[in-house]
Design a protein around this motif. Structure first.
Motif, PDB file in Angstrom:
ATOM      1  N   SER A  90      11.192   2.946  16.105  1.00  0.00           N
ATOM      2  CA  SER A  90      10.386   2.000  16.888  1.00  0.00           C
ATOM      3  C   SER A  90       9.440   2.693  17.869  1.00  0.00           C
ATOM      4  O   SER A  90       9.074   2.129  18.895  1.00  0.00           O
ATOM      5  N   ARG A  91       9.056   3.921  17.555  1.00  0.00           N
ATOM      6  CA  ARG A  91       8.103   4.637  18.408  1.00  0.00           C
ATOM      7  C   ARG A  91       6.699   4.384  17.892  1.00  0.00           C
ATOM      8  O   ARG A  91       6.355   4.796  16.794  1.00  0.00           O
ATOM      9  N   GLY A  92       5.898   3.701  18.664  1.00  0.00           N
ATOM     10  CA  GLY A  92       4.551   3.393  18.221  1.00  0.00           C
ATOM     11  C   GLY A  92       3.545   4.451  18.634  1.00  0.00           C
ATOM     12  O   GLY A  92       3.811   5.273  19.511  1.00  0.00           O
ATOM     13  N   ASN A  93       2.384   4.421  17.996  1.00  0.00           N
ATOM     14  CA  ASN A  93       1.279   5.267  18.445  1.00  0.00           C
ATOM     15  C   ASN A  93      -0.003   4.462  18.684  1.00  0.00           C
ATOM     16  O   ASN A  93      -1.013   5.014  19.099  1.00  0.00           O
ATOM     17  N   ILE A  94       0.063   3.160  18.397  1.00  0.00           N
ATOM     18  CA  ILE A  94      -1.091   2.288  18.642  1.00  0.00           C
ATOM     19  C   ILE A  94      -0.658   0.989  19.324  1.00  0.00           C
ATOM     20  O   ILE A  94      -1.381   0.394  20.084  1.00  0.00           O
ATOM     21  N   THR A  95       0.591   0.545  19.051  1.00  0.00           N
ATOM     22  CA  THR A  95       1.235  -0.542  19.785  1.00  0.00           C
ATOM     23  C   THR A  95       2.586  -0.020  20.263  1.00  0.00           C
ATOM     24  O   THR A  95       2.969   1.113  19.951  1.00  0.00           O
ATOM     25  N   VAL A  96       3.309  -0.833  21.006  1.00  0.00           N
ATOM     26  CA  VAL A  96       4.589  -0.372  21.565  1.00  0.00           C
ATOM     27  C   VAL A  96       5.515   0.154  20.479  1.00  0.00           C
ATOM     28  O   VAL A  96       6.140   1.205  20.621  1.00  0.00           O
ATOM     29  N   CYS A  97       5.591  -0.568  19.366  1.00  0.00           N
ATOM     30  CA  CYS A  97       6.550  -0.215  18.308  1.00  0.00           C
ATOM     31  C   CYS A  97       5.885   0.077  16.965  1.00  0.00           C
ATOM     32  O   CYS A  97       6.592   0.271  15.977  1.00  0.00           O
ATOM     33  N   GLY A  98       4.568   0.090  16.893  1.00  0.00           N
ATOM     34  CA  GLY A  98       3.904   0.182  15.604  1.00  0.00           C
ATOM     35  C   GLY A  98       3.076   1.432  15.415  1.00  0.00           C
ATOM     36  O   GLY A  98       2.310   1.845  16.289  1.00  0.00           O
ATOM     37  N   GLU A  99       3.231   2.052  14.236  1.00  0.00           N
ATOM     38  CA  GLU A  99       2.355   3.154  13.803  1.00  0.00           C
ATOM     39  C   GLU A  99       1.056   2.556  13.288  1.00  0.00           C
ATOM     40  O   GLU A  99       1.061   1.478  12.696  1.00  0.00           O
ATOM     41  N   PHE A 100      -0.068   3.241  13.474  1.00  0.00           N
ATOM     42  CA  PHE A 100      -1.377   2.645  13.234  1.00  0.00           C
ATOM     43  C   PHE A 100      -1.562   2.089  11.825  1.00  0.00           C
ATOM     44  O   PHE A 100      -2.009   0.946  11.655  1.00  0.00           O
ATOM     45  N   ASN A 101      -1.272   2.866  10.778  1.00  0.00           N
ATOM     46  CA  ASN A 101      -1.562   2.409   9.418  1.00  0.00           C
ATOM     47  C   ASN A 101      -0.833   1.105   9.080  1.00  0.00           C
ATOM     48  O   ASN A 101      -1.376   0.255   8.367  1.00  0.00           O
ATOM     49  N   PHE A 102       0.376   0.939   9.589  1.00  0.00           N
ATOM     50  CA  PHE A 102       1.121  -0.296   9.346  1.00  0.00           C
ATOM     51  C   PHE A 102       0.675  -1.400  10.286  1.00  0.00           C
ATOM     52  O   PHE A 102       0.519  -2.556   9.883  1.00  0.00           O
ATOM     53  N   ALA A 103       0.438  -1.060  11.548  1.00  0.00           N
ATOM     54  CA  ALA A 103       0.053  -2.080  12.533  1.00  0.00           C
ATOM     55  C   ALA A 103      -1.350  -2.617  12.262  1.00  0.00           C
ATOM     56  O   ALA A 103      -1.658  -3.749  12.632  1.00  0.00           O
ATOM     57  N   ALA A 104      -2.200  -1.828  11.604  1.00  0.00           N
ATOM     58  CA  ALA A 104      -3.559  -2.288  11.307  1.00  0.00           C
ATOM     59  C   ALA A 104      -3.589  -3.371  10.246  1.00  0.00           C
ATOM     60  O   ALA A 104      -4.528  -4.161  10.194  1.00  0.00           O
ATOM     61  N   ASP A 105      -2.555  -3.423   9.390  1.00  0.00           N
ATOM     62  CA  ASP A 105      -2.436  -4.502   8.397  1.00  0.00           C
ATOM     63  C   ASP A 105      -0.963  -4.693   8.048  1.00  0.00           C
ATOM     64  O   ASP A 105      -0.488  -4.262   7.000  1.00  0.00           O
ATOM     65  N   PRO A 106      -0.215  -5.356   8.952  1.00  0.00           N
ATOM     66  CA  PRO A 106       1.223  -5.527   8.731  1.00  0.00           C
ATOM     67  C   PRO A 106       1.557  -6.264   7.441  1.00  0.00           C
ATOM     68  O   PRO A 106       2.536  -5.928   6.768  1.00  0.00           O
ATOM     69  N   GLU A 107       0.763  -7.285   7.091  1.00  0.00           N
ATOM     70  CA  GLU A 107       1.048  -8.043   5.870  1.00  0.00           C
ATOM     71  C   GLU A 107       0.928  -7.152   4.632  1.00  0.00           C
ATOM     72  O   GLU A 107       1.732  -7.246   3.701  1.00  0.00           O
ATOM     73  N   ALA A 108      -0.085  -6.289   4.631  1.00  0.00           N
ATOM     74  CA  ALA A 108      -0.252  -5.372   3.505  1.00  0.00           C
ATOM     75  C   ALA A 108       0.929  -4.410   3.408  1.00  0.00           C
ATOM     76  O   ALA A 108       1.458  -4.162   2.317  1.00  0.00           O
ATOM     77  N   ALA A 109       1.346  -3.857   4.542  1.00  0.00           N
ATOM     78  CA  ALA A 109       2.493  -2.949   4.540  1.00  0.00           C
ATOM     79  C   ALA A 109       3.749  -3.670   4.055  1.00  0.00           C
ATOM     80  O   ALA A 109       4.552  -3.117   3.294  1.00  0.00           O
ATOM     81  N   TYR A 110       3.933  -4.917   4.489  1.00  0.00           N
ATOM     82  CA  TYR A 110       5.086  -5.715   4.059  1.00  0.00           C
ATOM     83  C   TYR A 110       5.071  -5.905   2.548  1.00  0.00           C
ATOM     84  O   TYR A 110       6.095  -5.727   1.870  1.00  0.00           O
TER      85      TYR A 110
END
Length: 311
Positions: free
Chosen positions: A157-177
């Motif tokens: 849960s260590r983020g680099n763009i949000t509190v808990c999110g890594e950028f590539n996943f946080a930029a499109d969570p639905e796609a990562a899901y």
């Protein structure tokens, strides 16, 4: 030959990963697909062409992909890699966008994999929008892949763009899901925490950039602006090339020493946790397909691959 498709949002570390693969004599890149992420889609396409030019591989086809996330652009990468994604280094002789293929990225992904069933590894170093669209257009797409190698997500849960999110996943969570839940081919993930644990000394970086080649001079130019920002990220303790860790796993079997096989998914709601990769240690999700989370790699071999990329 190891056949690759590479999906990028072409920041400086994407450039390093592409150059690593191009330096391998037994690796063939069948195409490079572009997606918005570190910078705009137009810049991503320009950057890929610049890399291919300096590496003398402009014959590799480049394809335009998604300009935004599946539902919305949830986070921005800012200007960590510069406004243009490659450190804002001037390049008056950059190739023109007329070299980009007319065929779209997602269509090209599906076509190339269908032409080479079971032979192509997809290396995804960007938000996973293109990859998710491919499986939605062709549900059999993952079955025909040899493997999927992702730089993204996190385990602690260590983020680099949000509190808990890594950028590539946080930029499109639905796609990562979608990707983590619908791709049943072997999946290898280099997470944010993993790359932070796999730093290499800055002294290596000095020697790496000092090589007397056009590729090293190009890398020194595009890397100059973000070096200080990277030192802040790593507390000055070492150099990381995030996307290159995933690329190394795809091109060199001797590089991976230890992985952890776990079922994973992505959190899509919550004020702090949207885009966070969820690791199912208790097997509550009851998923039969598990990914390989990189835990330990041969960093000396990684250094060799990095050095060779600029020779």
């Amino acid at each position: 030959m190891k056949k690759l498709l590479v999906d990028v949002d072409c920041g400086v570390d994407d450039a390093q990963a592409i150059m690593m693969a191009l330096a391998m004599p037994d690796v063939q890149i069948l195409g490079i697909t572009c997606v918005q992420g570190n910078t705009s889609l137009e810049n991503v396409c320009k950057n890929v062409l610049r890399i291919l030019k300096v590496c003398k591989h402009l014959e590799i086809p480049v394809f335009r992909g998604a300009t935004k996330a599946l539902l919305e652009q949830t986070v921005s990468g800012g200007e960590f890699h510069g406004k243009d994604g490659l450190g804002d280094a001037p390049d008056p002789d950059a190739p023109g966008l007329d070299l980009v293929q007319k065929e779209g990225a997602v269509s090209a992904m599906i076509r190339i994999v269908n032409e080479n069933p079971g032979e192509v590894s997809l290396v995804a170093t960007a938000p996973l929008t293109n990859v998710a669209l491919a499986v939605k257009l062709d549900s059999s797409f993952p079955k025909r892949l040899k493997g999927l190698y992702i730089m993204g997500g996190n385990t602690d849960s260590r983020g680099n763009i949000t509190v808990c999110g890594e950028f590539n996943f946080a930029a499109d969570p639905e796609a990562a899901y979608i990707v983590l839940n619908e791709f049943i081919c072997p999946v290898y993930i280099a997470t944010w925490e993993f790359v932070l644990r796999s730093k290499i000394p800055w002294e290596f970086c000095d020697g790496w950039l000092a090589q007397d080649t056009d590729k090293a001079r190009f890398m020194k130019q595009i890397f100059k602006k973000i070096m200080e920002s990277m030192k802040k990220v790593t507390d000055g303790q070492g150099f990381i090339s995030c996307d290159s860790y995933a690329m190394a796993a795809a091109i060199d079997n001797t590089y991976i020493i230890e992985t952890e096989q776990k079922a994973v998914t992505v959190e899509l709601t919550g004020n702090c946790c949207r885009g966070m990769m969820v690791v199912d240690h208790l097997e509550i999700l009851k998923k039969s397909h598990k990914v390989h989370i990189l835990k330990k790699v041969d960093l000396e071999r990684f250094k060799v691959l990095m050095m060779n990329a600029l020779k």
